[in-house]
Design a protein around this motif. Structure first.
Motif, PDB file in Angstrom:
ATOM      1  N   MET A   1       0.821  -1.216   0.000  1.00  0.00           N
ATOM      2  CA  MET A   1       0.000   0.000   0.000  1.00  0.00           C
ATOM      3  C   MET A   1       0.856   1.268   0.000  1.00  0.00           C
ATOM      4  N   CYS A   2       2.159   1.131   0.201  1.00  0.00           N
ATOM      5  CA  CYS A   2       3.062   2.288   0.132  1.00  0.00           C
ATOM      6  C   CYS A   2       3.380   2.680  -1.308  1.00  0.00           C
ATOM      7  N   GLU A   3       3.043   1.834  -2.259  1.00  0.00           N
ATOM      8  CA  GLU A   3       3.336   2.112  -3.662  1.00  0.00           C
ATOM      9  C   GLU A   3       2.792   3.466  -4.131  1.00  0.00           C
ATOM     10  N   PRO A   4       1.529   3.815  -3.836  1.00  0.00           N
ATOM     11  CA  PRO A   4       1.028   5.115  -4.308  1.00  0.00           C
ATOM     12  C   PRO A   4       1.784   6.312  -3.721  1.00  0.00           C
ATOM     13  N   ALA A   5       2.427   6.123  -2.578  1.00  0.00           N
ATOM     14  CA  ALA A   5       3.191   7.230  -1.987  1.00  0.00           C
ATOM     15  C   ALA A   5       4.342   7.647  -2.904  1.00  0.00           C
ATOM     16  N   LEU A   6       4.894   6.696  -3.657  1.00  0.00           N
ATOM     17  CA  LEU A   6       5.972   7.027  -4.592  1.00  0.00           C
ATOM     18  C   LEU A   6       5.475   7.979  -5.676  1.00  0.00           C
ATOM     19  N   GLU A   7       4.289   7.711  -6.209  1.00  0.00           N
ATOM     20  CA  GLU A   7       3.743   8.568  -7.254  1.00  0.00           C
ATOM     21  C   GLU A   7       3.392   9.939  -6.695  1.00  0.00           C
ATOM     22  N   LEU A   8       2.866   9.967  -5.486  1.00  0.00           N
ATOM     23  CA  LEU A   8       2.557  11.247  -4.854  1.00  0.00           C
ATOM     24  C   LEU A   8       3.830  12.066  -4.646  1.00  0.00           C
ATOM     25  N   LEU A   9       4.882  11.415  -4.207  1.00  0.00           N
ATOM     26  CA  LEU A   9       6.171  12.093  -4.022  1.00  0.00           C
ATOM     27  C   LEU A   9       6.678  12.659  -5.355  1.00  0.00           C
ATOM     28  N   LEU A  10       6.594  11.858  -6.409  1.00  0.00           N
ATOM     29  CA  LEU A  10       7.024  12.316  -7.724  1.00  0.00           C
ATOM     30  C   LEU A  10       6.205  13.518  -8.190  1.00  0.00           C
ATOM     31  N   PHE A  11       4.903  13.466  -7.980  1.00  0.00           N
ATOM     32  CA  PHE A  11       4.034  14.579  -8.361  1.00  0.00           C
ATOM     33  C   PHE A  11       4.410  15.850  -7.609  1.00  0.00           C
ATOM     34  N   VAL A  12       4.614  15.747  -6.299  1.00  0.00           N
ATOM     35  CA  VAL A  12       4.949  16.918  -5.486  1.00  0.00           C
ATOM     36  C   VAL A  12       6.296  17.502  -5.911  1.00  0.00           C
ATOM     37  N   VAL A  13       7.291  16.644  -6.141  1.00  0.00           N
ATOM     38  CA  VAL A  13       8.613  17.148  -6.530  1.00  0.00           C
ATOM     39  C   VAL A  13       8.563  17.820  -7.900  1.00  0.00           C
ATOM     40  N   ALA A  14       7.824  17.241  -8.842  1.00  0.00           N
ATOM     41  CA  ALA A  14       7.712  17.866 -10.164  1.00  0.00           C
ATOM     42  C   ALA A  14       7.005  19.227 -10.055  1.00  0.00           C
ATOM     43  N   ALA A  15       5.960  19.303  -9.228  1.00  0.00           N
ATOM     44  CA  ALA A  15       5.255  20.581  -9.046  1.00  0.00           C
ATOM     45  C   ALA A  15       6.166  21.611  -8.385  1.00  0.00           C
ATOM     46  N   LEU A  16       6.930  21.186  -7.378  1.00  0.00           N
ATOM     47  CA  LEU A  16       7.857  22.110  -6.722  1.00  0.00           C
ATOM     48  C   LEU A  16       8.954  22.574  -7.677  1.00  0.00           C
ATOM     49  N   ASP A  17       9.393  21.666  -8.531  1.00  0.00           N
ATOM     50  CA  ASP A  17      10.414  22.027  -9.511  1.00  0.00           C
ATOM     51  C   ASP A  17       9.885  23.125 -10.443  1.00  0.00           C
ATOM     52  N   LEU A  18       8.652  22.983 -10.887  1.00  0.00           N
ATOM     53  CA  LEU A  18       8.044  24.010 -11.739  1.00  0.00           C
ATOM     54  C   LEU A  18       7.819  25.308 -10.952  1.00  0.00           C
ATOM     55  N   ARG A  19       7.410  25.163  -9.714  1.00  0.00           N
ATOM     56  CA  ARG A  19       7.168  26.345  -8.877  1.00  0.00           C
ATOM     57  C   ARG A  19       8.448  27.145  -8.645  1.00  0.00           C
ATOM     58  N   ASN A  20       9.566  26.446  -8.551  1.00  0.00           N
ATOM     59  CA  ASN A  20      10.844  27.115  -8.306  1.00  0.00           C
ATOM     60  C   ASN A  20      11.443  27.702  -9.575  1.00  0.00           C
ATOM     61  N   GLY A  21      10.678  27.702 -10.654  1.00  0.00           N
ATOM     62  CA  GLY A  21      11.121  28.384 -11.864  1.00  0.00           C
ATOM     63  C   GLY A  21      11.765  27.517 -12.924  1.00  0.00           C
ATOM     64  N   ALA A  22      11.754  26.218 -12.747  1.00  0.00           N
ATOM     65  CA  ALA A  22      12.331  25.342 -13.770  1.00  0.00           C
ATOM     66  C   ALA A  22      11.504  25.437 -15.048  1.00  0.00           C
ATOM     67  N   ASP A  23      12.185  25.407 -16.172  1.00  0.00           N
ATOM     68  CA  ASP A  23      11.472  25.385 -17.443  1.00  0.00           C
ATOM     69  C   ASP A  23      10.785  24.039 -17.614  1.00  0.00           C
ATOM     70  N   PRO A  24       9.498  24.031 -17.967  1.00  0.00           N
ATOM     71  CA  PRO A  24       8.817  22.763 -18.229  1.00  0.00           C
ATOM     72  C   PRO A  24       9.532  22.028 -19.361  1.00  0.00           C
ATOM     73  N   SER A  25       9.835  20.779 -19.153  1.00  0.00           N
ATOM     74  CA  SER A  25      10.578  20.031 -20.152  1.00  0.00           C
ATOM     75  C   SER A  25      10.058  18.605 -20.232  1.00  0.00           C
ATOM     76  N   LEU A  26      10.745  17.840 -21.036  1.00  0.00           N
ATOM     77  CA  LEU A  26      10.379  16.443 -21.234  1.00  0.00           C
ATOM     78  C   LEU A  26      10.375  15.671 -19.918  1.00  0.00           C
ATOM     79  N   LYS A  27      11.268  16.011 -18.998  1.00  0.00           N
ATOM     80  CA  LYS A  27      11.334  15.284 -17.721  1.00  0.00           C
ATOM     81  C   LYS A  27      10.035  15.448 -16.930  1.00  0.00           C
ATOM     82  N   HIS A  28       9.426  16.627 -16.985  1.00  0.00           N
ATOM     83  CA  HIS A  28       8.151  16.820 -16.301  1.00  0.00           C
ATOM     84  C   HIS A  28       7.040  16.030 -17.002  1.00  0.00           C
ATOM     85  N   GLY A  29       7.112  15.978 -18.326  1.00  0.00           N
ATOM     86  CA  GLY A  29       6.146  15.189 -19.082  1.00  0.00           C
ATOM     87  C   GLY A  29       6.275  13.703 -18.801  1.00  0.00           C
TER      88      GLY A  29
END
Length: 191
Positions: free
Chosen positions: A38-66
């Motif tokens: 049941m911890c498996e979905p936590a990995l996806e949530l973590l990935l989502f939060v980090v990608a959102a924070l990366d965009l929030r901190n001014g990173a250019d949207p790129s293939l890695k976010h996609g």
């Protein structure tokens, strides 16, 4: 950072899966194994939060976010099926359970099976699209989000191709082989 986290999430998926199945069947701790799985979905949530924070901190949207959005979509669309399939094999190999049911190989039963797989791909594409649209909206600059749009189109191209393949099973179903009779015996029986 995001690419590294995608790799970590993929490795983490398999590590958690192996640990959960080992706890369930080797250590005979089914509740602990389920808790680990049941911890498996936590990995996806973590990935989502980090990608959102990366965009929030001014990173250019790129293939890695996609790719992060596509990974999350795939996990939502096919993750449960993957875990269930591996759990069935682990139960059989490690706990003496019945052999897992194999997918149908012929006829309309196979077409229905392929259709259900395609639905998982549709769900994955829809989830990835929703995440990518959120990212595009969040960034707010269409000129900077072309890579995210390309990932979205890629998800739907993959879903379309998978849909055509699944549909081919309905239009041209594979026929079951004769029950061990030779072609000559079948012709004699027909006359």
């Amino acid at each position: 950072m995001v690419v590294t986290l995608i790799v970590i999430c993929e490795v983490g998926f398999w590590v958690l899966l192996a640990a959960g199945l080992a706890a369930r069947y080797l250590l005979k701790l089914p509740r602990t194994g389920l808790a680990i799985l049941m911890c498996e979905p936590a990995l996806e949530l973590l990935l989502f939060v980090v990608a959102a924070l990366d965009l929030r901190n001014g990173a250019d949207p790129s293939l890695k976010h996609g790719i992060a959005a596509l990974y999350i979509g795939y996990t939502v669309g096919h993750g449960h099926r993957t875990i269930k399939w591996l759990d069935g094999h682990a139960a059989h190999r490690l706990a003496g359970g019945p052999p897992p049911v194999k997918p149908p190989r012929h006829g309309m039963a196979r077409a229905r099976y392929e259709g259900r797989l395609w639905l998982g791909t549709l769900i994955g594409a829809a989830v990835a699209t929703a995440l990518l649209l959120l990212a595009i909206w969040y960034v707010g600059d269409p000129a900077r989000t072309t890579s995210l749009q390309q990932c979205m189109y890629g998800a739907w191209r993959a879903a379309g191709i998978h849909g055509l393949i699944a549909l081919s099973y309905a239009f041209w179903p594979k026929k079951a082989p004769d029950s061990g009779r030779s072609r000559g015996e079948a012709v004699r029986d027909a006359s």
